[in-house]
Design a protein around this motif. Structure first.
Motif, PDB file in Angstrom:
ATOM      1  N   ALA A  32       0.744  -1.301  -0.116  1.00  9.28           N
ATOM      2  CA  ALA A  32       0.008  -0.065   0.160  1.00  9.28           C
ATOM      3  C   ALA A  32       0.897   1.128   0.126  1.00  9.28           C
ATOM      4  O   ALA A  32       2.125   1.253   0.622  1.00  9.28           O
ATOM      5  N   HIS A  33       0.564   2.270  -0.743  1.00 11.46           N
ATOM      6  CA  HIS A  33       1.032   3.437  -0.907  1.00 11.46           C
ATOM      7  C   HIS A  33       2.634   3.401  -1.692  1.00 11.46           C
ATOM      8  O   HIS A  33       3.415   4.478  -1.988  1.00 11.46           O
ATOM      9  N   ALA A  34       2.789   2.183  -2.159  1.00  7.90           N
ATOM     10  CA  ALA A  34       4.094   2.074  -2.985  1.00  7.90           C
ATOM     11  C   ALA A  34       3.973   2.775  -4.458  1.00  7.90           C
ATOM     12  O   ALA A  34       3.010   2.531  -4.982  1.00  7.90           O
ATOM     13  N   SER A  35       5.222   3.216  -4.982  1.00 12.76           N
ATOM     14  CA  SER A  35       5.187   3.723  -6.312  1.00 12.76           C
ATOM     15  C   SER A  35       5.203   2.639  -7.320  1.00 12.76           C
ATOM     16  O   SER A  35       5.298   1.454  -6.682  1.00 12.76           O
ATOM     17  N   SER A  36       4.832   2.695  -8.385  1.00  9.61           N
ATOM     18  CA  SER A  36       4.954   1.767  -9.548  1.00  9.61           C
ATOM     19  C   SER A  36       6.160   1.028  -9.584  1.00  9.61           C
ATOM     20  O   SER A  36       6.181  -0.362  -9.658  1.00  9.61           O
ATOM     21  N   ALA A  37       7.061   1.772  -9.534  1.00 12.11           N
ATOM     22  CA  ALA A  37       8.545   1.223  -9.462  1.00 12.11           C
ATOM     23  C   ALA A  37       8.725   0.404  -8.447  1.00 12.11           C
ATOM     24  O   ALA A  37       9.625  -0.514  -8.363  1.00 12.11           O
ATOM     25  N   THR A  38       8.307   0.699  -7.137  1.00 12.62           N
ATOM     26  CA  THR A  38       8.732   0.039  -6.003  1.00 12.62           C
ATOM     27  C   THR A  38       7.871  -1.416  -5.993  1.00 12.62           C
ATOM     28  O   THR A  38       8.353  -2.354  -5.783  1.00 12.62           O
ATOM     29  N   ILE A  39       6.869  -1.242  -6.458  1.00 13.94           N
ATOM     30  CA  ILE A  39       5.854  -2.452  -6.448  1.00 13.94           C
ATOM     31  C   ILE A  39       6.683  -3.581  -7.508  1.00 13.94           C
ATOM     32  O   ILE A  39       6.600  -4.711  -7.256  1.00 13.94           O
ATOM     33  N   SER A  40       7.095  -2.824  -8.713  1.00 12.98           N
ATOM     34  CA  SER A  40       7.658  -4.033  -9.906  1.00 12.98           C
ATOM     35  C   SER A  40       8.956  -4.507  -9.209  1.00 12.98           C
ATOM     36  O   SER A  40       9.303  -5.502  -9.242  1.00 12.98           O
TER      37      SER A  40
END
Length: 386
Positions: free
Chosen positions: A249-257
């Motif tokens: 939750a709240h993570a950027s798309s880059a962090t999620i990836s």
């Protein structure tokens, strides 16, 4: 002159007493809005709801000046209301730091709302300037409540404790199984060893970021919105080793990836919406939903307007339907964000409102059982650390 000084000192003391006695409660009441305290729920819905095992991934009530064991007339969640709403498992989240003027688009970590709130809530002085100590204190609050609860609250730290609680709950004991979570690993203050300290304090679910980029990675609401840092990669690996559940939750798309590529364990998004029904950067894209589901993860759909567009139960159901149609109903959970400075239509005592909305929205009874708690418990059984 002396009388004036004495009067001034008295006024200052009275002002400080008033601040410490009332300020936190005033902010709490203003931030955590309940649209309707009473609901006319059909009898057949209540009967079905009472047969469910209800579980929720995210509540922020530890932030406020409250006793979790006392039923309040404001806000959204406490142990009595959870029991009244038939909630068997509740994740209690520790909020560590939020920026002034926080928004979903761009924030930095240069300012902090929680310092003044910690003072107003009479938190220990060590928490006023130390983010790690704020997490330790909120763990202490829940642990003290567990001791005082006479069995109404059990903090769960292992899969064995989870199974024991669920069996006793099934046998008719009125109790809530509480799981400690943290919202943002800026609480580590850049020290990897602090992760083990948080684990020892009972935290089993950890969000990497909150409303700003930190030493671990980028936030969807951060200024840069980058991916995992080198330190962040160490953190994810250590979380995998300890069996800590990673919350995106709240993570950027880059962090999620980056996390999906690096983590050896499934992840959760504890409270979110989806861009398919409410298109803001805070919410998950279709590709992110697919990536999380493909690795065995689950997604908690929030109850507030930032997640689903408004606070109507039908909007919550619409987002849940979108995820279910995209990746299957087994990946859909509750992610309320109760008491997270949110406006919500129903509180924990009246979560049967959502049960009725799901049925009205075309979900089958078996699907409703999964969404209302079955999926979360199944995920915990597979991924809760020993």
């Amino acid at each position: 002159m002396k009388k004036f000084l004495y009067s001034l000192i008295i006024l200052i003391i009275l002002g400080l007493i008033g601040f410490f006695a009332a300020a936190g409660k005033i902010v709490d009441g203003q931030k955590n809005v309940l649209v309707r305290a009473e609901h006319d729920i059909p009898e057949e819905v209540l009967h079905f709801h009472d047969s469910l095992l209800v579980a929720d991934w995210h509540a922020d009530n530890l932030l406020w000046d409250r006793n979790p064991l006392v039923r309040l007339e404001h806000g959204h969640v406490d142990v009595p209301r959870l029991i009244e709403g038939n909630v068997a498992v509740q994740v209690f989240d520790a909020v560590i730091k939020t920026p002034k003027g926080m928004n979903y688009d761009s924030n930095t970590g240069d300012t902090d709302n929680i310092t003044l709130l910690a003072m107003a809530n009479r938190w220990p002085v060590r928490t006023w300037s130390c983010l790690y100590e704020r997490a330790i204190h909120q763990s202490d609050v829940l642990h003290r409540a567990e001791i005082q609860s006479e069995g109404k609250l059990r903090i769960l730290k292992t899969v064995g404790e989870l199974e024991d609680h669920l069996q006793r709950w099934k046998d008719g004991e009125e109790a809530v199984g509480g799981i400690l979570a943290i919202e943002g690993l800026h609480a580590l203050e850049g020290q990897l060893e602090n992760l083990d300290g948080l684990y020892e304090a009972g935290y089993r679910v950890m969000g990497l970021v909150h409303f700003f980029d930190n030493e671990v990675g980028g936030s969807s609401a951060g200024a840069d919105k980058g991916g995992l840092t080198g330190f962040g990669r160490q953190v994810v690996q250590r979380m995998n080793e300890l069996g800590i559940i990673i919350d995106l939750a709240h993570a950027s798309s880059a962090t999620i990836s980056d996390v999906l590529s690096l983590s050896t364990r499934p992840v959760v998004v504890t409270h979110t919406g989806v861009r398919g029904t409410h298109d803001i950067v805070r919410n998950l894209s279709d590709d992110e939903i697919r990536g999380i589901a493909a690795r065995g993860g689950v997604i908690g759909i929030g109850f507030w307007d930032g997640a689903v567009g408004d606070f109507r139960p039908s909007s919550i159901v619409r987002a849940m339907r979108y995820v279910a149609d995209l990746v299957g109903v087994d990946h859909v959970c509750l992610g309320s964000d109760w008491d997270g400075s949110t406006t919500i239509y129903f509180d924990a005592a009246n979560v049967a409102v959502l049960t009725g909305a799901l049925l009205k929205g075309g979900f089958t009874r078996d699907e409703v059982r999964k969404i209302m708690g079955g999926n979360q418990v199944a995920f915990l059984r597979r991924n809760f650390g020993d």
